[in-house]
Write a protein that holds these residues in place. Structure first.
Motif, PDB file in Angstrom:
ATOM      1  N   MET A   1       0.836  -1.180   0.000  1.00 10.90           N
ATOM      2  CA  MET A   1       0.000   0.000   0.000  1.00 10.90           C
ATOM      3  C   MET A   1       0.882   1.245   0.000  1.00 10.90           C
ATOM      4  SD  MET A   1      -2.777   1.038   2.873  1.00 10.90           S
ATOM      5  CE  MET A   1      -3.449   2.645   2.934  1.00 10.90           C
ATOM      6  N   TYR A   2       0.491   2.206  -0.805  1.00  9.05           N
ATOM      7  CA  TYR A   2       1.263   3.448  -0.861  1.00  9.05           C
ATOM      8  C   TYR A   2       1.100   4.241   0.431  1.00  9.05           C
ATOM      9  CZ  TYR A   2       2.588   2.986  -5.699  1.00  9.05           C
ATOM     10  OH  TYR A   2       3.164   2.544  -6.855  1.00  9.05           O
ATOM     11  N   VAL A   3       2.204   4.732   0.922  1.00  5.87           N
ATOM     12  CA  VAL A   3       2.204   5.640   2.067  1.00  5.87           C
ATOM     13  C   VAL A   3       2.366   7.072   1.564  1.00  5.87           C
ATOM     14  CG1 VAL A   3       3.428   6.296   4.165  1.00  5.87           C
ATOM     15  CG2 VAL A   3       3.114   3.872   3.605  1.00  5.87           C
ATOM     16  N   CYS A   4       3.307   7.263   0.676  1.00  7.60           N
ATOM     17  CA  CYS A   4       3.606   8.603   0.146  1.00  7.60           C
ATOM     18  C   CYS A   4       3.351   8.616  -1.356  1.00  7.60           C
ATOM     19  CB  CYS A   4       5.058   8.958   0.448  1.00  7.60           C
ATOM     20  SG  CYS A   4       5.554  10.570  -0.180  1.00  7.60           S
ATOM     21  N   LEU A   5       2.281   9.288  -1.736  1.00  2.00           N
ATOM     22  CA  LEU A   5       1.936   9.346  -3.150  1.00  2.00           C
ATOM     23  C   LEU A   5       2.875  10.274  -3.910  1.00  2.00           C
ATOM     24  CD1 LEU A   5      -1.957   9.430  -2.944  1.00  2.00           C
ATOM     25  CD2 LEU A   5      -0.479   7.505  -3.539  1.00  2.00           C
ATOM     26  N   CYS A   6       3.366  11.306  -3.271  1.00  2.00           N
ATOM     27  CA  CYS A   6       4.251  12.257  -3.952  1.00  2.00           C
ATOM     28  C   CYS A   6       5.525  11.579  -4.445  1.00  2.00           C
ATOM     29  CB  CYS A   6       4.612  13.413  -3.030  1.00  2.00           C
ATOM     30  SG  CYS A   6       3.225  14.513  -2.668  1.00  2.00           S
ATOM     31  N   HIS A   7       6.023  10.600  -3.669  1.00  5.62           N
ATOM     32  CA  HIS A   7       7.298   9.968  -4.024  1.00  5.62           C
ATOM     33  C   HIS A   7       7.159   8.468  -4.295  1.00  5.62           C
ATOM     34  CE1 HIS A   7       9.666  13.547  -3.285  1.00  5.62           C
ATOM     35  NE2 HIS A   7       8.889  13.765  -2.228  1.00  5.62           N
ATOM     36  N   THR A  10       6.045   2.966  -0.639  1.00  6.63           N
ATOM     37  CA  THR A  10       5.052   2.027  -0.112  1.00  6.63           C
ATOM     38  C   THR A  10       5.451   1.547   1.287  1.00  6.63           C
ATOM     39  OG1 THR A  10       6.184   0.093  -1.002  1.00  6.63           O
ATOM     40  CG2 THR A  10       4.578   1.183  -2.457  1.00  6.63           C
ATOM     41  N   GLU A  11       4.512   0.850   1.931  1.00  5.99           N
ATOM     42  CA  GLU A  11       4.824   0.238   3.231  1.00  5.99           C
ATOM     43  C   GLU A  11       5.970  -0.755   3.075  1.00  5.99           C
ATOM     44  OE1 GLU A  11       1.084  -1.396   4.490  1.00  5.99           O
ATOM     45  OE2 GLU A  11       0.404   0.528   5.322  1.00  5.99           O
ATOM     46  N   ARG A  12       6.012  -1.454   1.976  1.00  8.82           N
ATOM     47  CA  ARG A  12       7.095  -2.421   1.741  1.00  8.82           C
ATOM     48  C   ARG A  12       8.444  -1.720   1.671  1.00  8.82           C
ATOM     49  NH1 ARG A  12       7.000  -7.329  -2.407  1.00  8.82           N
ATOM     50  NH2 ARG A  12       5.268  -7.731  -1.036  1.00  8.82           N
ATOM     51  N   HIS A  13       8.494  -0.571   0.991  1.00 12.00           N
ATOM     52  CA  HIS A  13       9.761   0.191   0.941  1.00 12.00           C
ATOM     53  C   HIS A  13      10.226   0.532   2.354  1.00 12.00           C
ATOM     54  CE1 HIS A  13       8.491   1.599  -3.287  1.00 12.00           C
ATOM     55  NE2 HIS A  13       9.549   0.831  -3.441  1.00 12.00           N
ATOM     56  N   ILE A  14       9.298   0.935   3.188  1.00 13.00           N
ATOM     57  CA  ILE A  14       9.643   1.343   4.556  1.00 13.00           C
ATOM     58  C   ILE A  14      10.103   0.134   5.367  1.00 13.00           C
ATOM     59  CG2 ILE A  14       8.708   2.312   6.698  1.00 13.00           C
ATOM     60  CD1 ILE A  14       6.898   4.090   4.893  1.00 13.00           C
ATOM     61  N   ARG A  15       9.384  -0.971   5.257  1.00 14.54           N
ATOM     62  CA  ARG A  15       9.802  -2.194   5.977  1.00 14.54           C
ATOM     63  C   ARG A  15      11.170  -2.670   5.500  1.00 14.54           C
ATOM     64  NH1 ARG A  15       4.280  -3.656   5.360  1.00 14.54           N
ATOM     65  NH2 ARG A  15       4.826  -4.910   3.562  1.00 14.54           N
ATOM     66  N   SER A  35       7.669  11.914   2.605  1.00 14.40           N
ATOM     67  CA  SER A  35       7.137  13.006   3.414  1.00 14.40           C
ATOM     68  C   SER A  35       7.940  14.293   3.285  1.00 14.40           C
ATOM     69  CB  SER A  35       7.060  12.566   4.887  1.00 14.40           C
ATOM     70  OG  SER A  35       6.308  13.487   5.630  1.00 14.40           O
ATOM     71  N   SER A  36       8.494  14.539   2.120  1.00 15.00           N
ATOM     72  CA  SER A  36       9.284  15.755   1.935  1.00 15.00           C
ATOM     73  C   SER A  36       8.691  16.685   0.885  1.00 15.00           C
ATOM     74  CB  SER A  36      10.724  15.390   1.543  1.00 15.00           C
ATOM     75  OG  SER A  36      10.724  14.715   0.300  1.00 15.00           O
ATOM     76  N   HIS A  44       1.173   8.901   8.911  1.00 13.58           N
ATOM     77  CA  HIS A  44       1.135   7.484   8.532  1.00 13.58           C
ATOM     78  C   HIS A  44       2.546   6.968   8.263  1.00 13.58           C
ATOM     79  CE1 HIS A  44      -0.410   3.722   7.168  1.00 13.58           C
ATOM     80  NE2 HIS A  44       0.023   3.885   5.942  1.00 13.58           N
ATOM     81  N   ALA A  45       3.388   7.801   7.669  1.00 17.06           N
ATOM     82  CA  ALA A  45       4.769   7.391   7.378  1.00 17.06           C
ATOM     83  C   ALA A  45       5.529   7.121   8.671  1.00 17.06           C
ATOM     84  CB  ALA A  45       5.472   8.475   6.562  1.00 17.06           C
ATOM     85  N   GLU A  46       5.394   7.999   9.643  1.00 16.12           N
ATOM     86  CA  GLU A  46       6.096   7.800  10.917  1.00 16.12           C
ATOM     87  C   GLU A  46       5.568   6.567  11.652  1.00 16.12           C
ATOM     88  OE1 GLU A  46       7.733  12.164  12.171  1.00 16.12           O
ATOM     89  OE2 GLU A  46       5.820  11.530  13.015  1.00 16.12           O
TER      90      GLU A  46
END
Ligand code: FES
Length: 76
Positions: A1-7, A10-15, A35-36, A44-46
């Motif tokens: 699932m996308y967390v940051c649409l601007c960049h 996804t949640e997978r990228h963060i994990r 988030s920039s 949600h990102a944090e």
């Protein structure tokens, strides 16, 4: 699932970043741009970052415990 649409983060990228040892949310932002831009994803990102760290830490604990047991020896 996308967390940051601007960049496109996804949640997978963060994990994956947590598993790779990215040391902080700020470092994650530098790596991904998360988030920039508009900042709408910040909360949600944090939260996702914190969950990823907790999950990664839980996975590290058995490995760390096994490693510590292997290193300890009464004969060394
Ligand atoms: S949605 Fe993440 S900075 Fe805009």
């Amino acid at each position: 699932m996308y967390v940051c649409l601007c960049h496109g983060v996804t949640e997978r990228h963060i994990r994956n970043a947590a598993a790779e040892g990215v040391p902080s949310f700020e470092a994650l932002q530098e790596k991904t741009g998360l988030s920039s831009c508009c900042g709408a994803c910040r909360d949600h990102a944090e939260a996702t970052w914190q969950q990823a760290l907790v999950s990664e830490g839980a996975q590290q604990m058995p490995r760390m415990a096994t490693s510590a047991v292997r290193q300890w020896s009464p004969w060394s």
